[in-house]
Design an enzyme around this catalytic site. Structure first.
Site, PDB file in Angstrom:
ATOM      1  N   GLU A  18     -13.005 -11.936 -10.229  1.00 42.65           N
ATOM      2  CA  GLU A  18     -11.802 -11.813  -9.837  1.00 42.65           C
ATOM      3  C   GLU A  18     -11.198 -12.959 -10.833  1.00 42.65           C
ATOM      4  O   GLU A  18     -11.649 -14.198  -9.914  1.00 42.65           O
ATOM      5  CB  GLU A  18     -11.728 -11.663  -8.482  1.00 42.65           C
ATOM      6  CG  GLU A  18      -9.702 -11.834  -8.543  1.00 42.65           C
ATOM      7  CD  GLU A  18      -9.700 -11.591  -6.406  1.00 42.65           C
ATOM      8  OE1 GLU A  18     -10.359 -10.528  -5.765  1.00 42.65           O
ATOM      9  OE2 GLU A  18      -9.068 -12.349  -5.915  1.00 42.65           O
ATOM     10  N   TYR A  50      -2.428 -11.368  -8.287  1.00 42.72           N
ATOM     11  CA  TYR A  50      -0.682 -11.273  -8.114  1.00 42.72           C
ATOM     12  C   TYR A  50      -0.364 -12.785  -6.856  1.00 42.72           C
ATOM     13  O   TYR A  50      -0.682 -12.831  -5.589  1.00 42.72           O
ATOM     14  CB  TYR A  50      -0.778 -10.205  -7.187  1.00 42.72           C
ATOM     15  CG  TYR A  50       1.337  -9.588  -7.911  1.00 42.72           C
ATOM     16  CD1 TYR A  50       1.371  -9.499  -8.313  1.00 42.72           C
ATOM     17  CD2 TYR A  50       1.555  -9.477  -6.727  1.00 42.72           C
ATOM     18  CE1 TYR A  50       2.463  -8.764  -9.347  1.00 42.72           C
ATOM     19  CE2 TYR A  50       2.715  -9.001  -6.632  1.00 42.72           C
ATOM     20  CZ  TYR A  50       3.066  -9.225  -8.216  1.00 42.72           C
ATOM     21  OH  TYR A  50       4.469  -9.121  -8.203  1.00 42.72           O
ATOM     22  N   ARG A 108      -1.216  -5.106  -0.213  1.00 39.69           N
ATOM     23  CA  ARG A 108       0.614  -5.697   0.992  1.00 39.69           C
ATOM     24  C   ARG A 108       0.712  -6.671   0.431  1.00 39.69           C
ATOM     25  O   ARG A 108       1.704  -6.953   0.038  1.00 39.69           O
ATOM     26  CB  ARG A 108       0.067  -5.538   1.778  1.00 39.69           C
ATOM     27  CG  ARG A 108       0.949  -5.582   3.138  1.00 39.69           C
ATOM     28  CD  ARG A 108       1.032  -6.081   4.390  1.00 39.69           C
ATOM     29  NE  ARG A 108       0.350  -7.215   4.966  1.00 39.69           N
ATOM     30  CZ  ARG A 108       0.549  -7.308   5.846  1.00 39.69           C
ATOM     31  NH1 ARG A 108       0.691  -7.054   7.074  1.00 39.69           N
ATOM     32  NH2 ARG A 108      -0.201  -9.094   5.930  1.00 39.69           N
ATOM     33  N   GLY A 109      -0.392  -7.903   0.154  1.00 39.02           N
ATOM     34  CA  GLY A 109       0.386  -9.483   0.136  1.00 39.02           C
ATOM     35  C   GLY A 109       0.486  -9.567   1.434  1.00 39.02           C
ATOM     36  O   GLY A 109       0.278  -9.255   2.872  1.00 39.02           O
ATOM     37  N   TYR A 149     -12.268  -5.540   5.265  1.00 40.61           N
ATOM     38  CA  TYR A 149     -12.754  -6.952   6.076  1.00 40.61           C
ATOM     39  C   TYR A 149     -13.518  -6.327   6.736  1.00 40.61           C
ATOM     40  O   TYR A 149     -13.448  -6.170   8.089  1.00 40.61           O
ATOM     41  CB  TYR A 149     -11.200  -6.944   6.326  1.00 40.61           C
ATOM     42  CG  TYR A 149     -10.920  -6.625   5.286  1.00 40.61           C
ATOM     43  CD1 TYR A 149      -9.464  -8.107   5.320  1.00 40.61           C
ATOM     44  CD2 TYR A 149      -8.918  -5.978   5.970  1.00 40.61           C
ATOM     45  CE1 TYR A 149      -8.506  -9.151   4.547  1.00 40.61           C
ATOM     46  CE2 TYR A 149      -7.951  -6.288   4.644  1.00 40.61           C
ATOM     47  CZ  TYR A 149      -7.470  -7.524   4.115  1.00 40.61           C
ATOM     48  OH  TYR A 149      -7.071  -7.934   3.560  1.00 40.61           O
ATOM     49  N   LYS A 169      -5.976   4.495   3.378  1.00 43.26           N
ATOM     50  CA  LYS A 169      -5.799   3.440   2.021  1.00 43.26           C
ATOM     51  C   LYS A 169      -6.209   4.708   1.613  1.00 43.26           C
ATOM     52  O   LYS A 169      -6.375   5.260   0.034  1.00 43.26           O
ATOM     53  CB  LYS A 169      -5.691   2.746   2.072  1.00 43.26           C
ATOM     54  CG  LYS A 169      -5.714   1.310   3.351  1.00 43.26           C
ATOM     55  CD  LYS A 169      -5.372  -0.449   2.338  1.00 43.26           C
ATOM     56  CE  LYS A 169      -6.631  -1.171   3.250  1.00 43.26           C
ATOM     57  NZ  LYS A 169      -6.373  -2.665   2.940  1.00 43.26           N
TER      58      LYS A 169
HETATM   59  C1  LIG Z   1     -10.511  -7.974  -2.947  1.00 43.45           C
HETATM   60  C2  LIG Z   1      -8.904  -8.233  -2.223  1.00 43.45           C
HETATM   61  C3  LIG Z   1      -8.546  -8.941  -3.224  1.00 43.45           C
HETATM   62  C4  LIG Z   1      -6.719  -9.570  -3.321  1.00 43.45           C
HETATM   63  N1  LIG Z   1      -5.862 -10.178  -3.499  1.00 43.45           N
HETATM   64  C5  LIG Z   1      -4.720 -10.487  -3.624  1.00 43.45           C
HETATM   65  C6  LIG Z   1      -3.828 -10.881  -4.830  1.00 43.45           C
HETATM   66  O1  LIG Z   1      -4.151 -10.912  -5.697  1.00 43.45           O
HETATM   67  N2  LIG Z   1      -2.881 -10.866  -4.123  1.00 43.45           N
HETATM   68  C7  LIG Z   1      -2.484 -11.643  -3.045  1.00 43.45           C
HETATM   69  O2  LIG Z   1      -1.523 -11.332  -2.628  1.00 43.45           O
HETATM   70  N3  LIG Z   1      -3.352 -11.134  -2.168  1.00 43.45           N
HETATM   71  C8  LIG Z   1      -3.921 -10.913  -1.995  1.00 43.45           C
HETATM   72  N4  LIG Z   1      -5.243 -10.286  -0.844  1.00 43.45           N
HETATM   73  C9  LIG Z   1      -4.997 -10.584   0.507  1.00 43.45           C
HETATM   74  C10 LIG Z   1      -4.376  -9.321   0.885  1.00 43.45           C
HETATM   75  O3  LIG Z   1      -2.836  -9.610   0.307  1.00 43.45           O
HETATM   76  C11 LIG Z   1      -4.039  -9.964   2.248  1.00 43.45           C
HETATM   77  O4  LIG Z   1      -5.259 -10.074   2.724  1.00 43.45           O
HETATM   78  C12 LIG Z   1      -2.621  -9.725   3.453  1.00 43.45           C
HETATM   79  O5  LIG Z   1      -2.937 -10.257   3.983  1.00 43.45           O
HETATM   80  C13 LIG Z   1      -3.339  -7.789   3.712  1.00 43.45           C
HETATM   81  O6  LIG Z   1      -3.604  -6.882   2.408  1.00 43.45           O
HETATM   82  P1  LIG Z   1      -3.990  -5.311   3.027  1.00 43.45           P
HETATM   83  O7  LIG Z   1      -3.700  -5.104   1.543  1.00 43.45           O
HETATM   84  O8  LIG Z   1      -4.958  -5.721   3.217  1.00 43.45           O
HETATM   85  O9  LIG Z   1      -2.176  -4.650   3.448  1.00 43.45           O
HETATM   86  P2  LIG Z   1      -2.949  -3.493   4.972  1.00 43.45           P
HETATM   87  O10 LIG Z   1      -4.441  -2.329   4.142  1.00 43.45           O
HETATM   88  O11 LIG Z   1      -2.055  -2.927   4.943  1.00 43.45           O
HETATM   89  O12 LIG Z   1      -3.743  -4.138   6.137  1.00 43.45           O
HETATM   90  C14 LIG Z   1      -2.863  -5.441   6.487  1.00 43.45           C
HETATM   91  C15 LIG Z   1      -2.428  -5.300   8.231  1.00 43.45           C
HETATM   92  O13 LIG Z   1      -2.141  -3.811   8.452  1.00 43.45           O
HETATM   93  C16 LIG Z   1      -2.496  -3.574   9.425  1.00 43.45           C
HETATM   94  N5  LIG Z   1      -2.101  -1.981   8.508  1.00 43.45           N
HETATM   95  C17 LIG Z   1      -2.829  -1.335   7.712  1.00 43.45           C
HETATM   96  N6  LIG Z   1      -2.611  -0.099   7.651  1.00 43.45           N
HETATM   97  C18 LIG Z   1      -1.026   0.109   8.891  1.00 43.45           C
HETATM   98  C19 LIG Z   1      -0.993   1.009   8.857  1.00 43.45           C
HETATM   99  N7  LIG Z   1      -0.367   1.967   8.122  1.00 43.45           N
HETATM  100  N8  LIG Z   1      -0.037   1.203  10.021  1.00 43.45           N
HETATM  101  C20 LIG Z   1      -0.057  -0.119  10.853  1.00 43.45           C
HETATM  102  N9  LIG Z   1      -0.659  -0.834  10.792  1.00 43.45           N
HETATM  103  C21 LIG Z   1      -1.879  -1.273   9.505  1.00 43.45           C
HETATM  104  C22 LIG Z   1      -4.488  -3.731   8.556  1.00 43.45           C
HETATM  105  O14 LIG Z   1      -5.545  -3.130   9.577  1.00 43.45           O
HETATM  106  C23 LIG Z   1      -3.746  -5.117   8.545  1.00 43.45           C
HETATM  107  O15 LIG Z   1      -4.066  -5.638   9.605  1.00 43.45           O
HETATM  108  C24 LIG Z   1      -6.382  -9.815  -1.482  1.00 43.45           C
HETATM  109  C25 LIG Z   1      -7.508  -9.549  -1.219  1.00 43.45           C
HETATM  110  C26 LIG Z   1      -8.976  -9.013  -1.803  1.00 43.45           C
HETATM  111  C27 LIG Z   1      -9.759  -8.469  -0.113  1.00 43.45           C
END
Ligand SMILES: Cc1cc2nc3c(=O)[nH]c(=O)nc-3n(C[C@H](O)[C@H](O)[C@H](O)COP(=O)(O)OP(=O)(O)OC[C@H]3O[C@@H](n4cnc5c(N)ncnc54)[C@H](O)[C@@H]3O)c2cc1C
Length: 289
Positions: A18, A50, A108-109, A149, A169
């Protein structure tokens, strides 16, 4: 270029690197040097982040395209819901597809700096599972990675709830889950047991960030909610004025971590390389892949 499901059919561990879009011309040069070095280890794909707040909207696509053209290595473009309406998200996905990018890390970000909680943009999406559905709807051919996580997402109230949200997801169509960085393998193995027991079937790939600078890595691990083992912290504190010794300890720790993960049958390793080659190059050379 090869989509994620096909990459994971390989009999060899899927090694991914990455990187992030540099902000300066010198950063661009250093990234090229890094990739020139790491390509020798034949990573299965390079993923490009991103920027927070959607700050690298076109840079991420451009960089992925350049990497594919220069090295003939597949890329995965990270993409977040931050600051974009559904229409804008679809436009971006179409631009990525036109640029020949076949894989998306659907996230999500985080909330922009200064804001405490994540709020969707007007007409936008709230959670990453919705982004996975949107990709499946508009670009069913794309491979999709999602975040997982082992030590729970910092915002989530419980580990069980967080796993349920990861399942959303997967049910929406994700092809592989890549974990947040961790330094203690027992955290990953405990999570993998719960992941398997809950019926999740897609590849679960551990994310490893080699320690190169103790102060920096400590900050990052605290931000991500990843435990930093006390024994490792003591070793690094003892050499806090010696950059080379820190790198040495970091490389050794990562080699041991990765070798144990591979011996325990992980489908691949995702390296958070931070655009630097030295540590990853040493680790990949020492691993029995
Ligand atoms: C491999 C990896 C790559 C990453 N790359 C980037 C990047 O390029 N750019 C960047 O800005 N960030 C990046 N991140 C960080 C990421 O954006 C953050 O950790 C963000 O806070 C959560 O993103 P997520 O996609 O896990 O969100 P989600 O999966 O949407 O989860 C976010 C929170 O909401 C909860 N949740 C999820 N779905 C639901 C639902 N349907 N109803 C209720 N609660 C829910 C989850 O338990 C979690 O607490 C990366 C993280 C990882 C592990």
């Amino acid at each position: 270029m090869i989509p994620l499901p096909q990459l994971f059919q390989s009999s060899k561990p899927v090694i991914s690197i990455e990187i992030f879009p540099p902000k300066t011309p010198r950063g661009d040069e250093l990234l090229i040097e890094t990739l020139d070095t790491l390509r020798e280890h034949q990573p299965a794909f390079i993923s490009c982040t991103y920027g927070a707040g959607g700050s690298t909207r076109t840079r991420t696509i451009d960089l992925c395209q350049q990497i594919q053209e220069r090295y003939d290595i597949p890329t995965t473009a990270h993409f977040t819901c931050v600051g974009s309406s559904k229409e804008e998200l679809v436009d971006w996905l179409t631009a990525a597809s036109k640029a020949g990018i076949q894989n998306i890390m659907a996230l999500r970000g985080d909330a922009p700096k200064g804001e405490e909680t994540f709020k969707p943009a007007e007409g936008g999406l709230t959670y990453a599972n919705e982004l996975v559905s949107l990709i499946r709807e508009h670009h069913p051919e794309m491979g999709i990675g999602v975040a997982a996580y082992p030590e729970k997402h910092p915002e989530c109230l419980s580990a069980d709830l967080d796993l349920e949200n990861l399942k959303r997801k997967i049910d929406a169509g994700a092809d592989a889950a890549f974990t947040q960085l961790f330094f203690d393998n027992s955290r990953f193995f405990g999570f993998r047991e719960r992941y398997d027991a809950s019926g999740c079937k897609i590849p679960l790939v551990p994310g490893i960030m080699p320690i190169t600078e103790f102060a920096r890595i400590r900050r990052i691990s605290a931000m991500c909610g990843s435990d930093f083992p006390a024994g490792l912290a003591h070793k690094l504190e003892a050499v806090q004025d010696d950059a080379e010794a820190q790198l040495e300890i970091g490389v050794q720790h990562a080699v041991e971590q990765c070798q144990e993960l591979l011996d325990q049958g992980v489908p691949g390793i995702h390296f958070y390389a931070l655009n630097k080659s030295q540590a990853c190059q040493r680790i990949l050379s020492e691993l029995k892949l």
